[in-house]
Write an enzyme that holds these catalytic residues in place. Sequence first.
Site, PDB file in Angstrom:
ATOM      1  N   HIS A  27      -3.234   8.073   5.923  1.00  0.00           N
ATOM      2  CA  HIS A  27      -3.321   6.760   5.469  1.00  0.00           C
ATOM      3  C   HIS A  27      -4.547   6.272   5.865  1.00  0.00           C
ATOM      4  O   HIS A  27      -5.437   6.110   4.710  1.00  0.00           O
ATOM      5  CB  HIS A  27      -2.031   5.529   5.995  1.00  0.00           C
ATOM      6  N   LYS A  33      -9.979   7.958   1.652  1.00  0.00           N
ATOM      7  CA  LYS A  33     -10.022   6.786   1.518  1.00  0.00           C
ATOM      8  C   LYS A  33     -11.690   6.431   1.768  1.00  0.00           C
ATOM      9  O   LYS A  33     -12.081   5.588   1.176  1.00  0.00           O
ATOM     10  CB  LYS A  33      -9.387   5.731   2.186  1.00  0.00           C
ATOM     11  N   PHE A  86       1.312  -3.133   4.223  1.00  0.00           N
ATOM     12  CA  PHE A  86       1.741  -4.594   4.757  1.00  0.00           C
ATOM     13  C   PHE A  86       3.027  -4.963   4.303  1.00  0.00           C
ATOM     14  O   PHE A  86       3.607  -4.501   3.224  1.00  0.00           O
ATOM     15  CB  PHE A  86       0.744  -5.451   3.946  1.00  0.00           C
ATOM     16  N   CYS A  98       0.722  -1.175  -0.144  1.00  0.00           N
ATOM     17  CA  CYS A  98      -0.232  -0.056   0.086  1.00  0.00           C
ATOM     18  C   CYS A  98       0.943   1.065  -0.068  1.00  0.00           C
ATOM     19  O   CYS A  98       0.216   2.366  -0.145  1.00  0.00           O
ATOM     20  CB  CYS A  98      -0.918   0.093   1.294  1.00  0.00           C
ATOM     21  N   HIS A 104      -9.619   2.307  -1.088  1.00  0.00           N
ATOM     22  CA  HIS A 104      -7.891   1.901  -0.920  1.00  0.00           C
ATOM     23  C   HIS A 104      -7.662   1.348  -2.098  1.00  0.00           C
ATOM     24  O   HIS A 104      -7.731   0.223  -2.642  1.00  0.00           O
ATOM     25  CB  HIS A 104      -7.803   0.985   0.162  1.00  0.00           C
ATOM     26  N   GLU A 162      -1.785   5.012  13.872  1.00  0.00           N
ATOM     27  CA  GLU A 162      -1.376   6.068  13.038  1.00  0.00           C
ATOM     28  C   GLU A 162      -1.796   7.528  13.611  1.00  0.00           C
ATOM     29  O   GLU A 162      -1.080   8.628  13.649  1.00  0.00           O
ATOM     30  CB  GLU A 162      -2.224   6.311  11.460  1.00  0.00           C
TER      31      GLU A 162
END
Lengths: 414, 93
Positions: free
Chosen positions: A302, A334, A399, A163, A339, A313
């Site tokens: 994010h 998002k 990830f 990502c 995403h 975050e």
Amino acid sequence: MTLRRVAVTGLGVVAPLGNSADELFTNLVAGRSGVHRLDESLAHGLRSPIGASAKFDGSAHFPAPRLRMLDRVSQLAMVAAGQAIADALLDFAAENRERCGVFVGTGMGGAETTEEGYHTLYAERSERIKPYSVITAMTNAPASWIGIDHGLSGPILTYSTACSSSAVALGEAARRIQCGDVDVMLAGGAEAPLVFGVLRAWEAMRTLAVEDPLDPSASCRPFARTRTGLVLGEGAAFAVLEEWDHALTRGASIHAELSGYGLTSDVTHITRPTVEGQAKAMQAALASARLDPGDIDYINAHGTATLQNDGVETTAMKAVFGERAYLIPVSSTKSMHGHLLGAAGALEFIIAVMCLKRGIVPPTMHLDSPDPACDLDYVAGEARFGMTLRNAMSNSFAFGGTNAVLIVKTADAG
Amino acid sequence: MSTLDTLVDILVRDYALARERVTPEATLATLGLDSLSVLELMFKIEDRYAIKITGDTPTDLLTISDVVRYIDGLLARHPEARAAGASEVSAKT
């Protein structure tokens, strides 16, 4: 060594909510969502049959024989890159193409082609796998096609860090310009994950949002107490990055400056994010932009709406910005465009550029009931206008643990 | 229906090529077809004539008439081949 400055001179977007940076931004500011119920043929059997698709038909852009060589991810990338070049009014015929390159981020590459191939082999029990399968599915195809299209013979690289892929592509491209290797870079990302097998695999990870029974478009709820996960989206976003004086010399209009890039790696767990890794990436980006925490006026988070990410975050932003964290508008777009995985970082970077240009901060939507652990100013529900924004930060975490943070500075800050 | 007509039909239908461009002299390169396209095209030829091509398709065919000649050679070796035009061109891509 004095580093050269990096101008952002072109923007290209093919994404949910818009096929240009302007169209996308207008829809985000209006709080519209691109998340919708997916076609039954794509989503049969899914517990949560939702996604955010781009309004894009490759046959409108490519002749049929060529289209057969292009996975959707390459088609999206090539069109968005072409848009960025047009927006930059860049004529590569007038450039030294050996000093121009292409950096692309993508997580899954030609996922649809891979799936089709397996379907041929295992479901149809046919041996007629397409002769183009390898070159269509390979992860570096989008970057190579863009290079071929425009004859750019400098570095052409593909970054695959899940990502954060395209944030890394932008950051690394900026570094190449800063240190003098190249003068012009096309950098961005593309992802086309709305494929049955991919959707199923993400579902199996228990990371996808539960469909809102009343309003599927409101299913992605970053920072909310009621958040249940991310919604997959497809698209591509590209920027033309250019050495500052090169841009000035050719009379380009400069959208903004890519002034900071921070990169760290969590090395603890393959999916679990760390506060320390995220915070250090933000600090590294600030340091590379020679900015203090007090200089950041907007953060595009994010903000995936997974249980794990949003809390971590938020804590990381507090660790970096201290009390000021509560004063900085932070939004997760998002909630509207979903995403885009490998394309997310570039899309959100472009959104941050648009924020600076317009003095508008888009909202985080569907945040009626905030998580008590997420207590920053997430610009819930409504955009803010008339803002003076000097510098914006865009966070991308992944990830695999690659944390990438970009900082963009308004072009007229000097 | 001649082999050429059959081939033209496939290229017009499945490759969206303009019929008038697909002449015997036309080179595959000008039509945007490379050697891998020709390999893929052979799947459709197999369907059309209900044959199973064994052996490697040559990768040095340059023009439409080269492809026609290759297909005619195949058909000569496959007496079981369905009469040209007897089946629908597969719409599956």
